[in-house]
Design an enzyme around this catalytic site. Structure first.
Site, PDB file in Angstrom:
ATOM      1  N   LYS A 492       0.844  -1.197   0.000  1.00  0.00           N
ATOM      2  CA  LYS A 492       0.000   0.000   0.000  1.00  0.00           C
ATOM      3  C   LYS A 492       0.879   1.246   0.000  1.00  0.00           C
ATOM      4  O   LYS A 492       2.064   1.195   0.319  1.00  0.00           O
ATOM      5  CB  LYS A 492      -0.909  -0.004   1.223  1.00  0.00           C
ATOM      6  CG  LYS A 492      -0.176  -0.054   2.557  1.00  0.00           C
ATOM      7  CD  LYS A 492      -1.127  -0.150   3.720  1.00  0.00           C
ATOM      8  CE  LYS A 492      -0.374  -0.230   5.048  1.00  0.00           C
ATOM      9  NZ  LYS A 492      -1.278  -0.263   6.206  1.00  0.00           N
ATOM     10  N   TYR A 715      15.159  31.763   4.345  1.00  0.00           N
ATOM     11  CA  TYR A 715      13.978  32.532   4.728  1.00  0.00           C
ATOM     12  C   TYR A 715      14.023  32.965   6.197  1.00  0.00           C
ATOM     13  O   TYR A 715      14.488  32.205   7.062  1.00  0.00           O
ATOM     14  CB  TYR A 715      12.710  31.709   4.504  1.00  0.00           C
ATOM     15  CG  TYR A 715      12.293  31.597   3.051  1.00  0.00           C
ATOM     16  CD1 TYR A 715      12.027  32.746   2.304  1.00  0.00           C
ATOM     17  CD2 TYR A 715      12.160  30.359   2.438  1.00  0.00           C
ATOM     18  CE1 TYR A 715      11.630  32.641   0.973  1.00  0.00           C
ATOM     19  CE2 TYR A 715      11.774  30.251   1.117  1.00  0.00           C
ATOM     20  CZ  TYR A 715      11.517  31.406   0.386  1.00  0.00           C
ATOM     21  OH  TYR A 715      11.135  31.312  -0.930  1.00  0.00           O
TER      22      TYR A 715
END
Length: 820
Positions: A492, A715
């Protein structure tokens, strides 16, 4: 390759024959899944710690194979009684005897290479250097084991002037067997290290074992600076009496002395002293491991009277060794299998075997270059290649090179080009959509440009998945199960981020019993990619039930509403005994029927004639936590009680499964008829340290810049340097799955075996790392996580689990599948 009839094989191996004595074979097969020529092959049934080849003989017989070498005659039954059998005491020993017999018929000198590290690289580079003047045959890839070595010898080109064989061992006694098989004339030992140390008392014992390979060799080549190797040779009466040719950075009495090492940006200038002569050679590498590997080769070449100019010419063309197949997704819904580093008959056969495993496409293409220095005429060589190709499905052949493209007897429809450039200029002119494409060529043809042109993604950051390691981990867990216990592998969420059909296809090839996914769409995609294994859908929605039936997928049923809904859809389809799996809640308290619902569930199941309960299962909440073992044991008992009640009411016994990866390791009493393997397949376990890392997230340095003390990085100016620094920018960010919590020195990457911290915030598409003091340059490889920077350590730093890290890697990161 040699050919023998079965009577000859029985005499060589000391076996007994049952069946035809005159049947001729020339292909030795050990993998039941990869039989290409049934008429000329003999299957060698090997009993190993984790497998038994005898179990596949009936299946092989049904597929048309009739020649077998076996240890266990009890497998011969009336259904296969007309097959031919050579019965031996030990199949591996028989394989080695066959190879040793063929080796004695070959007249070329044999060079055997052993050591802890660098064996494959030295073998390949020596092959490249000798190939400038001679026809050279060598063992493919890393075929250096008790099985790989004899197979390598069997595949040698009888026309070669040199044979180079790589030999590795993992325990005492093995090298003695390989020595008898190879019988080397020359020996090279690279170095000694901790690899495979667990079965040796110390490095001294390992050195003695490895040097056993050269017991009958004429000459031994080694580095005098490796003290343990030097002393092991000196202490052995037989070895010390041989011609010993050594090199050293410190001892001037050796055959070759390194008197100067000057590392430049992209190369290293070596100054060497040999027999009072001084030579200067340029090596196209700067790392110490590559320099050591080159010095082994230079020593061998100089001692064997190769001209210094010729050696320099050969060395300058050396490239990093890629002894692996790489599989990536291609444009137009294709799959690219890249083996564009070498081309010879035997490596072509190995690559074709891998191509034939791919079931996600119905069509197969081969882009093939000239095969160089075979020692055969073009007609002999390419007639043999065409015969080989006839054993495989090849829907489109593209022939590149002046010899192959002009061979008269190419299959109809073959596209021919004399150069790689001609092909690249014409790629838009033909359709390879929905193909599995094998790209196989000699280095000189530059097929890497074809790979670039046909590959789907161009992102510098890639997730490498080592399929060999995945199979090793699968076999570890298989080995812990009782015979007959089935194994379901969870694939999965793109197999925990590793890929969907690529992983499922390999697992199908490895004959697991079941696959498990979360949603119906995942199961449908696998079916469309050619996966035929039973697939459990763990979170089916009511609107997906018709799809489940159309694609023969087994739903997990965890509620009465789901049971009622699936029954109606099955009835409308007029199907009897459609398989479903019932989820029971034994204490996890997620999905599943509770214990007090079991009587009603039993009653209802008894009334549904169109449903067949394939399995009853549950989920352990804390199987990896020793502190919760009492709770886990209670869960197992609750599950067993629920199972007993339900199976008694429905009148048959479905499969049981409850354990996950940790449960397989810690609760063998609960293996029942099937187990579920998930994260353990990916090498992650809190218990077993021998599991192998399968995933490596890597990228490259985009830019390096110098900043001064107190400058800020990134940043919001959150990154600040307290010294003059070198900052490297790498193209991986949170859009690729790199967690922002790793920024500002909380996480690290690996460059050239050095840990380097993140500095500043992680950006969307890139991030910054502090490389102050390191000799790095743009384009250098950066490991985000892998064997050298384990994913569980990274997960701890951001307070999460490895599952989340793996499944967070975005789809824009290219997955590259490695088969070594």
């Amino acid at each position: 390759m040699p050919e023998f009839n079965l009577e000859q094989i029985s005499k060589i191996t000391g076996g007994k024959i049952k069946g035809s004595k005159t049947q001729i074979v020339d292909l030795l097969e050990i993998d039941s899944r990869r039989i290409s020529n049934k008429d000329r092959s003999i299957f060698i049934a090997i009993k190993g710690e984790r497998h038994n080849g005898h179990l596949y003989i009936n299946d092989l017989y049904e597929r048309g194979l009739r020649n077998f070498l076996i240890e266990d005659p009890s497998i011969i039954n009336s259904k296969i009684n007309d097959a031919n059998f050579v019965i031996v005491p030990d199949s591996v020993e028989a394989l080695q005897k066959l190879a040793a017999h063929y080796r004695r018929q070959l007249s070329m000198p044999f060079v055997a290479i052993t050591g802890s590290n660098g064996k494959t690289v030295v073998k390949e580079w020596l092959f490249q250097c000798l190939s400038y003047k001679s026809i050279v045959s060598r063992s493919p890839r890393s075929y250096n084991s008790q099985i790989g070595v004899p197979l390598s010898i069997w595949m040698l080109n009888e026309h070669a002037s040199w044979a180079i064989i790589e030999a590795g061992i993992s325990r005492t006694g093995e090298m003695q067997k390989l020595e008898k098989t190879i019988g080397p004339d020359y020996g090279i030992i690279t170095n000694l290290g901790p690899a495979h140390q667990e079965n040796f008392k110390n490095l001294e014992q390992k050195a003695r074992e490895k040097l056993t390979l050269f017991k009958h060799a004429k000459i031994i080549y080694y580095c005098y600076d490796h003290e343990i190797i030097r002393e092991a040779i000196s202490a052995d009466r037989i070895l010390s009496s041989k011609q010993l040719i050594s090199w050293s950075k410190h001892c001037t009495e050796c055959f070759l002395s390194v008197t100067g090492t000057e590392k430049k940006k992209h190369y290293t200038l070596l100054t060497l002293s040999v027999a009072k002569e001084t030579y200067k050679l340029t090596i196209p590498f700067t790392d110490d491991a590559s320099l050591e590997n080159c010095l082994h080769i230079i020593t061998f070449l100089l001692h064997n009277k190769n001209d210094i100019q010729a050696i320099q010419h050969a060395l300058k063309d050396l490239t990093p060794v890629a002894m692996r197949l790489e599989q990536v997704r291609g444009i137009n819904n294709s799959t690219i299998i890249n083996d564009s580093y070498n081309s010879d008959y035997n490596s072509l056969r190995i690559a074709l075997d891998y191509l034939s495993m791919q079931k996600q496409h119905k069509k197969y293409a081969l882009i093939l270059s000239d095969i160089q220095q075979s020692g055969q005429t073009s007609n002999e060589l390419y007639s043999g290649v065409m015969k080989l190709l006839s054993s495989y499905q090849i829907d489109q052949l593209i022939a590149i090179g002046p010899h192959l493209s002009n061979f008269r007897n190419l299959p109809a429809g073959t596209i021919r080009y004399e150069t790689t450039g001609e092909l690249l200029n014409s790629l838009s002119g033909f359709d390879l959509s929905d193909h599995s494409i094998l790209i196989k060529g000699a280095r000189e043809f530059g097929f890497e440009e074809i790979v670039k042109a046909l590959s789907e993604k161009k992102h510098t950051t890639v997730l490498e998945i080592n399929l060999n390691h995945l199979v090793s981990n699968l076999n570890y867990f298989r080995n812990s199960l009782q015979a007959g216990t089935k194994i379901m592998v969870m694939v999965k969420a793109l197999s925990y981020g590793s890929g969907s059909y690529e992983i499922a296809s390999l697992l199908q090839h490895e004959k697991v019993d079941y696959l498990g996914v979360a949603f119906a769409d995942e199961g449908v995609e696998l079916r469309q990619a050619g996966i035929t294994l039973p697939i459990l859908i763990m979170l089916p929605s009511a609107d997906s039930y018709e799809k489940l039936i159309e694609y023969q997928l087994e739903p997990e049923i965890y509620s009465f509403s789901g049971l009622e809904a699936i029954s109606k859809v099955i009835s409308a389809s007029q199907i009897i005994d459609y398989p479903v799996q019932i989820k029971l809640d034994s204490g996890m308290h997620r999905l599943g029927f509770m214990p007090d619902e079991i009587p009603e569930l039993a009653k209802r199941l008894s009334t549904y004639r169109n449903i067949k309960v394939k399995a009853l299962f549950s989920h352990l909440a804390a199987s990896d936590s020793p502190d919760e073992d009492a709770f886990t044991t209670k869960q197992i008992q609750i599950f067993q009680d629920m199972y007993n009640t339900l199976s008694n009411h429905i009148g048959y016994k479905p499969l049981r499964h409850i354990v996950n990866s940790a449960g397989i390791e810690r609760f063998p009493q609960a293996h029942y008829e099937m187990v579920r393997l998930g994260i353990g397949l990916h090498g992650i376990s809190g218990i077993q340290k021998k599991l192998k890392t399968i995933s490596t997230l890597k990228t490259q340095i985009s830019q390096i810049k110098s900043v001064t003390r107190n400058d800020t990085i990134g940043y919001n100016r959150r990154g600040r340097v307290d010294r003059d620094s070198s900052i490297a920018i790498i193209p991986v960010g949170y859009a690729d799955g790199l967690n922002r919590k790793l920024g500002n020195h909380n996480g690290q990457v690996v460059i050239k075996d050095q840990y380097v911290p993140f500095v500043g915030d992680i950006c969307m598409d890139m991030c910054m790392i502090d490389v102050t003091g390191l000799k790095v340059r743009e384009g250098d490889e950066v490991i985000v996580f892998g064997e050298k920077n384990p994913i569980h350590e990274l997960a701890k730093k951001i307070d999460t689990i490895p599952y989340e890290v793996l499944t967070s890697i975005s789809s824009r990161v290219n997955r590259i599948y490695i088969n070594e």
